[in-house]
Each structure stands twice: as C-alpha cells, then as structure tokens.
Design a protein around this motif. Structure first.
Motif, PDB file in Angstrom:
ATOM      1  N   VAL A  87       2.470 -70.482   5.497  1.00 15.13           N
ATOM      2  CA  VAL A  87       2.470 -71.912   5.192  1.00 15.13           C
ATOM      3  C   VAL A  87       1.180 -72.580   5.692  1.00 15.13           C
ATOM      4  CG1 VAL A  87       3.579 -74.121   5.729  1.00 15.13           C
ATOM      5  CG2 VAL A  87       4.974 -72.149   5.114  1.00 15.13           C
ATOM      6  N   LEU A  88       0.741 -72.213   6.895  1.00 12.74           N
ATOM      7  CA  LEU A  88      -0.415 -72.877   7.499  1.00 12.74           C
ATOM      8  C   LEU A  88      -1.745 -72.379   6.945  1.00 12.74           C
ATOM      9  CD1 LEU A  88       0.723 -72.972  11.241  1.00 12.74           C
ATOM     10  CD2 LEU A  88       0.611 -74.895   9.654  1.00 12.74           C
ATOM     11  N   LEU A  89      -1.860 -71.042   6.764  1.00 13.09           N
ATOM     12  CA  LEU A  89      -3.161 -70.469   6.414  1.00 13.09           C
ATOM     13  C   LEU A  89      -3.141 -69.606   5.167  1.00 13.09           C
ATOM     14  CD1 LEU A  89      -4.265 -69.392  10.010  1.00 13.09           C
ATOM     15  CD2 LEU A  89      -4.977 -71.434   8.778  1.00 13.09           C
ATOM     16  N   GLY A  90      -2.026 -69.595   4.418  1.00 11.43           N
ATOM     17  CA  GLY A  90      -1.968 -68.797   3.206  1.00 11.43           C
ATOM     18  C   GLY A  90      -1.996 -67.306   3.501  1.00 11.43           C
ATOM     19  N   PHE A  91      -2.711 -66.546   2.654  1.00 11.16           N
ATOM     20  CA  PHE A  91      -2.756 -65.090   2.826  1.00 11.16           C
ATOM     21  C   PHE A  91      -3.416 -64.707   4.146  1.00 11.16           C
ATOM     22  CE2 PHE A  91      -4.508 -60.830   2.005  1.00 11.16           C
ATOM     23  CZ  PHE A  91      -3.322 -60.178   1.684  1.00 11.16           C
ATOM     24  N   LEU A  92      -4.403 -65.493   4.586  1.00 13.87           N
ATOM     25  CA  LEU A  92      -5.021 -65.245   5.882  1.00 13.87           C
ATOM     26  C   LEU A  92      -3.983 -65.325   6.994  1.00 13.87           C
ATOM     27  CD1 LEU A  92      -7.538 -64.879   7.689  1.00 13.87           C
ATOM     28  CD2 LEU A  92      -7.790 -67.380   7.665  1.00 13.87           C
ATOM     29  N   GLY A  93      -3.079 -66.300   6.893  1.00 10.86           N
ATOM     30  CA  GLY A  93      -2.027 -66.436   7.893  1.00 10.86           C
ATOM     31  C   GLY A  93      -1.120 -65.227   7.944  1.00 10.86           C
ATOM     32  N   LEU A  94      -0.832 -64.649   6.766  1.00 17.77           N
ATOM     33  CA  LEU A  94      -0.020 -63.432   6.732  1.00 17.77           C
ATOM     34  C   LEU A  94      -0.745 -62.274   7.415  1.00 17.77           C
ATOM     35  CD1 LEU A  94       1.355 -63.554   3.071  1.00 17.77           C
ATOM     36  CD2 LEU A  94       2.554 -64.175   5.170  1.00 17.77           C
ATOM     37  N   MET A  95      -2.074 -62.240   7.299  1.00 12.19           N
ATOM     38  CA  MET A  95      -2.848 -61.155   7.895  1.00 12.19           C
ATOM     39  C   MET A  95      -2.821 -61.203   9.421  1.00 12.19           C
ATOM     40  SD  MET A  95      -4.124 -59.326   5.388  1.00 12.19           S
ATOM     41  CE  MET A  95      -5.437 -58.447   6.197  1.00 12.19           C
ATOM     42  N   ILE A  96      -2.884 -62.405   9.994  1.00 17.39           N
ATOM     43  CA  ILE A  96      -3.001 -62.530  11.446  1.00 17.39           C
ATOM     44  C   ILE A  96      -1.681 -62.896  12.120  1.00 17.39           C
ATOM     45  CG2 ILE A  96      -5.413 -63.197  11.226  1.00 17.39           C
ATOM     46  CD1 ILE A  96      -4.592 -66.074  11.824  1.00 17.39           C
ATOM     47  N   ALA A  97      -0.621 -63.076  11.327  1.00 17.97           N
ATOM     48  CA  ALA A  97       0.644 -63.548  11.904  1.00 17.97           C
ATOM     49  C   ALA A  97       1.223 -62.558  12.902  1.00 17.97           C
ATOM     50  CB  ALA A  97       1.654 -63.827  10.779  1.00 17.97           C
ATOM     51  N   VAL A  98       1.296 -61.281  12.525  1.00 19.68           N
ATOM     52  CA  VAL A  98       1.900 -60.283  13.410  1.00 19.68           C
ATOM     53  C   VAL A  98       1.073 -60.072  14.678  1.00 19.68           C
ATOM     54  CG1 VAL A  98       2.569 -57.860  13.613  1.00 19.68           C
ATOM     55  CG2 VAL A  98       3.188 -59.156  11.579  1.00 19.68           C
ATOM     56  N   PRO A  99      -0.270 -59.886  14.579  1.00 18.44           N
ATOM     57  CA  PRO A  99      -1.035 -59.788  15.826  1.00 18.44           C
ATOM     58  C   PRO A  99      -0.867 -61.005  16.735  1.00 18.44           C
ATOM     59  CG  PRO A  99      -2.373 -59.066  13.979  1.00 18.44           C
ATOM     60  CD  PRO A  99      -1.124 -59.645  13.397  1.00 18.44           C
ATOM     61  N   LEU A 100      -0.867 -62.188  16.129  1.00 20.46           N
ATOM     62  CA  LEU A 100      -0.700 -63.406  16.929  1.00 20.46           C
ATOM     63  C   LEU A 100       0.696 -63.461  17.550  1.00 20.46           C
ATOM     64  CD1 LEU A 100      -2.043 -66.011  17.836  1.00 20.46           C
ATOM     65  CD2 LEU A 100      -1.165 -67.118  15.777  1.00 20.46           C
ATOM     66  N   ALA A 101       1.704 -63.030  16.795  1.00 14.86           N
ATOM     67  CA  ALA A 101       3.065 -62.998  17.333  1.00 14.86           C
ATOM     68  C   ALA A 101       3.159 -62.020  18.499  1.00 14.86           C
ATOM     69  CB  ALA A 101       4.044 -62.592  16.233  1.00 14.86           C
ATOM     70  N   ALA A 102       2.464 -60.891  18.392  1.00 15.77           N
ATOM     71  CA  ALA A 102       2.451 -59.916  19.484  1.00 15.77           C
ATOM     72  C   ALA A 102       1.808 -60.512  20.733  1.00 15.77           C
ATOM     73  CB  ALA A 102       1.716 -58.656  19.046  1.00 15.77           C
ATOM     74  N   VAL A 103       0.689 -61.207  20.541  1.00 16.62           N
ATOM     75  CA  VAL A 103       0.001 -61.841  21.674  1.00 16.62           C
ATOM     76  C   VAL A 103       0.907 -62.867  22.343  1.00 16.62           C
ATOM     77  CG1 VAL A 103      -1.924 -63.334  22.323  1.00 16.62           C
ATOM     78  CG2 VAL A 103      -2.296 -61.454  20.724  1.00 16.62           C
ATOM     79  N   ILE A 104       1.534 -63.722  21.535  1.00 21.58           N
ATOM     80  CA  ILE A 104       2.417 -64.759  22.087  1.00 21.58           C
ATOM     81  C   ILE A 104       3.604 -64.115  22.810  1.00 21.58           C
ATOM     82  CG2 ILE A 104       3.969 -66.652  21.482  1.00 21.58           C
ATOM     83  CD1 ILE A 104       2.063 -67.323  19.186  1.00 21.58           C
ATOM     84  N   GLY A 105       4.159 -63.036  22.222  1.00 18.00           N
ATOM     85  CA  GLY A 105       5.286 -62.360  22.846  1.00 18.00           C
ATOM     86  C   GLY A 105       4.934 -61.776  24.203  1.00 18.00           C
ATOM     87  N   VAL A 106       3.784 -61.109  24.290  1.00 19.58           N
ATOM     88  CA  VAL A 106       3.351 -60.516  25.564  1.00 19.58           C
ATOM     89  C   VAL A 106       3.081 -61.609  26.595  1.00 19.58           C
ATOM     90  CG1 VAL A 106       1.494 -59.237  26.697  1.00 19.58           C
ATOM     91  CG2 VAL A 106       2.426 -58.422  24.539  1.00 19.58           C
ATOM     92  N   LEU A 107       2.391 -62.661  26.188  1.00 15.25           N
ATOM     93  CA  LEU A 107       2.084 -63.744  27.120  1.00 15.25           C
ATOM     94  C   LEU A 107       3.348 -64.478  27.565  1.00 15.25           C
ATOM     95  CD1 LEU A 107      -1.155 -65.250  25.515  1.00 15.25           C
ATOM     96  CD2 LEU A 107      -0.952 -63.620  27.401  1.00 15.25           C
ATOM     97  N   ALA A 108       4.316 -64.598  26.651  1.00 15.54           N
ATOM     98  CA  ALA A 108       5.576 -65.262  27.005  1.00 15.54           C
ATOM     99  C   ALA A 108       6.335 -64.436  28.042  1.00 15.54           C
ATOM    100  CB  ALA A 108       6.432 -65.472  25.759  1.00 15.54           C
TER     101      ALA A 108
END
Length: 352
Positions: A316-337
């Motif tokens: 929704v926020l970044l289109g296809f680019l958002g789909l590309m980086i969503a999982v890595p970003l989710a992993a980063v947020i999960g580890v930091l959380a």
C-alpha cells in the motif's frame, strides 16, 4: 548522562525518519537498486564459497552472475512466450466459454423463474452474457498488456540495464561494504548491534532463500499440474499462484478461485474440475508438510500474520518496492522488538 542518552535517541530517530522519508520520495526509482541489492545478498554465499577456493572475488562474482544468466534468461524468455500464447488462445476461446456458462446457468435461471414469476429471464441472460464476456476479454487483454505493453517493457528494460550493474558491485564489494558499516557502529553498543545484526541476517536469509525456493517449486507444480489436466491458462494461473505464495494462504486461494472459474467455463464434465481441485489439494499438502518445513523451517521468528501485514502495508505504501522490502523490514522490526522486550524485562520499570 541522561541528557547524553536523550541526544543519542534523538539523533537515531531523526536519522531513521530522514531515511524513511527519502525511501518514500524516491520510491519510483529505487526498484532496480533494491532488486540488485537483494540478488547480491542472495548470491553472496555462493561467491564466498568460490572465493574460499582461492578464486579472485571479482572473477567469482563474474562466474556466479554468468551461471545465473545462463539459467534464468532462457527460462524467462520461454516462460513469457508460453504465457503470451496461452493468453491469445484464451481470448479467442471466450465465446465458447460463454456458451458453456450459459448452458450451465440455465437450470439456475429456471429455478429463479419458478420462485419469482415476475423475473425477466431474457434480460437477465443478456446482461449476464454481456458482462461476463466483456469481463473475460478485459482480463485477458490486461494480462497480455502487462506482458507486452510499453510500460511493462520500460520497467523490464530498467531492471535489465540497472539491476545487473548494481548486483555486480554489491556482490563484488559485499564484504568491504559490511566492514565499512561495522567500522561506523558506536563503540559503546558495537557488540549488541553485531549480535542483533547476526540474528537479523539469519532470519532474512532463512526466510527469503527458503520462501523463494518454495514459491518456484510450488509455481512449477501448479503450472505443470493444471496444464496436464488441460486447463486453459493453466501455466499462467499456476505460476502466479506459486509466486504470490510468499503471502501466506493468498497465493493458493487466488490461484484456486481463478482456476475453478476457468474450469467451470471450459469443462462440461466434473472429472477435470475435480482434477483441478486435486492439483491444489496436493500442492497444499506438499507445501505444508514438506516444502515449507524443509526449506523455510519454523524457527525464523516471523509469524504468518506478521508477514501478511508487512507485505500488505508495504504494498500500500510503496507498491512493488514495498513488497520487496517488507519481509526484511519485518524481520528487523521483529528482532529489535524482541531485544527491546528483553531489555524492558531487565529494567526497573518492569521489576518495580
């Protein structure tokens, strides 16, 4: 001391906000670079293995990219050709499908007429035929334009021209890049940051490499299986269902609904329709019991709901680019959380 800590937090939060703003503003031009970085990240272990065999890093990078090009380029060209051919056949067969669907809905219309005497059968038939025919033709035309249209060609050309260059430099200089980033880490927190970075790398590599393998294998199985039972567009439907299987359950559901709609329009016998159902049933069994447990595993720390939310939000926020980086970003947020929670439980705020 407290003021110093507050200044540190303000600095890092400001840096994060600026970075996020730049990604959002430049989202339309970042895709080839992000794809190149991801490919370089995925291929780095192979280049590292060649480097351990006393092969120069630059030569190892060239060998890896040459191997990928030899395998992927012919496969991609063949796939696009088969999909375009299937779409052409599908569009030409739309009138036949409409006739078959009309025959199948006749009993339903008759049942409605029995229960509602004022129901106008002829108008309903004309409305249904017109809308379904136009809808099927529109879907087929859109799919063909996505493959052969000028905008798609432009995007593909930008990926073809820019992504290999980015991939080459990222793959060749990956170790130097990570060393430079490591040298910039705050000395007081370097050990903790390294630990969390290793955890993030483990999760991202496990998920992306494993899930990519699952998507390719599942798409191949669905495409071959649906084509084998004689479903028109079977290869395309199966391939799409496999590729979007990185979104939990969505790929299989979308593929199943699409395949069943085509099957009801195409076949007059229940046997091939049951075979289509069987293909997806076997695919789900293989994915749940063999592919995902073996290739992805259950220890990556990313819950399917969290992955689904991250992908949808990124799209929704970044289109296809958002789909590309969503999982890595989710992993980063999960580890930091998880790290933040562990620190919170050690603090006086939690212990009282």
């Amino acid at each position: 001391m407290a003021k110093s800590e507050n200044k540190n937090w303000i600095f890092w939060i400001t840096l994060l906000v600026i970075f996020a703003a730049l990604v959002y503003v430049l989202r339309s031009v970042l895709l080839p670079f992000v794809v190149g970085i991801i490919i370089g990240y995925l291929l780095d272990p192979l280049a590292t293995r060649l480097e351990k065999l006393k092969i120069n890093r630059t030569l190892a990078t060239c060998l890896v990219l040459l191997l990928v090009a030899v395998i992927l380029i012919p496969a991609f060209i063949a796939l696009v050709g088969m999909i375009d051919e299937q779409l052409a056949l599908f569009i030409s067969a739309v009138p036949k499908y409409m006739e078959a669907l009309s025959q199948k809905i006749e009993p339903i219309i008759a049942n409605i007429q029995d229960n509602f005497p004022n129901f106008n059968q002829e108008k309903f038939r004309e409305y249904l035929r017109g809308n379904m025919s136009n809808g099927l033709k529109l879907i087929g035309s859109l799919l063909r334009k996505l493959i052969s249209g000028s905008y798609a060609v432009f995007n593909i050309l930008s990926l073809v021209l820019i992504t290999p260059i980015v991939t080459f430099y990222m793959l060749r200089d990956w170790n130097d890049f990570t060393k430079k980033v490591d040298s910039l880490l705050p000395k007081a927190y370097k050990k903790e940051i390294r630990t969390q970075a290793k955890e993030i790398d483990k999760i991202i590599s496990s998920f992306i490499r494993g899930q990519l393998s699952v998507c390719v294998l599942l798409g191949t199985f669905y495409g071959v299986g649906l084509s084998f039972v004689g479903l028109d567009l079977g290869l395309l439907v199966g391939f799409i269902a496999g590729i979007i299987s990185f979104i939990p359950y969505v790929g299989s559901i979308v593929g199943f609904i699409t395949a069943m709609a085509i099957a009801f329009a195409q076949f007059n016998d229940w046997v091939p329709i049951a075979q289509v159902v069987g293909v997806f049933a076997v695919g789900q069994f293989l994915e749940g019991n063999f592919l995902t447990p073996k290739l992805v595993g259950d220890s990556i720390g990313l819950h399917p709901v969290w992955v689904m939310f991250a992908l949808l939000a990124g799209g929704v926020l970044l289109g296809f680019l958002g789909l590309m980086i969503a999982v890595p970003l989710a992993a980063v947020i999960g580890v930091l959380a998880r790290f933040a929670i562990s620190k919170y439980k050690q603090s006086s705020l939690y212990k009282g």
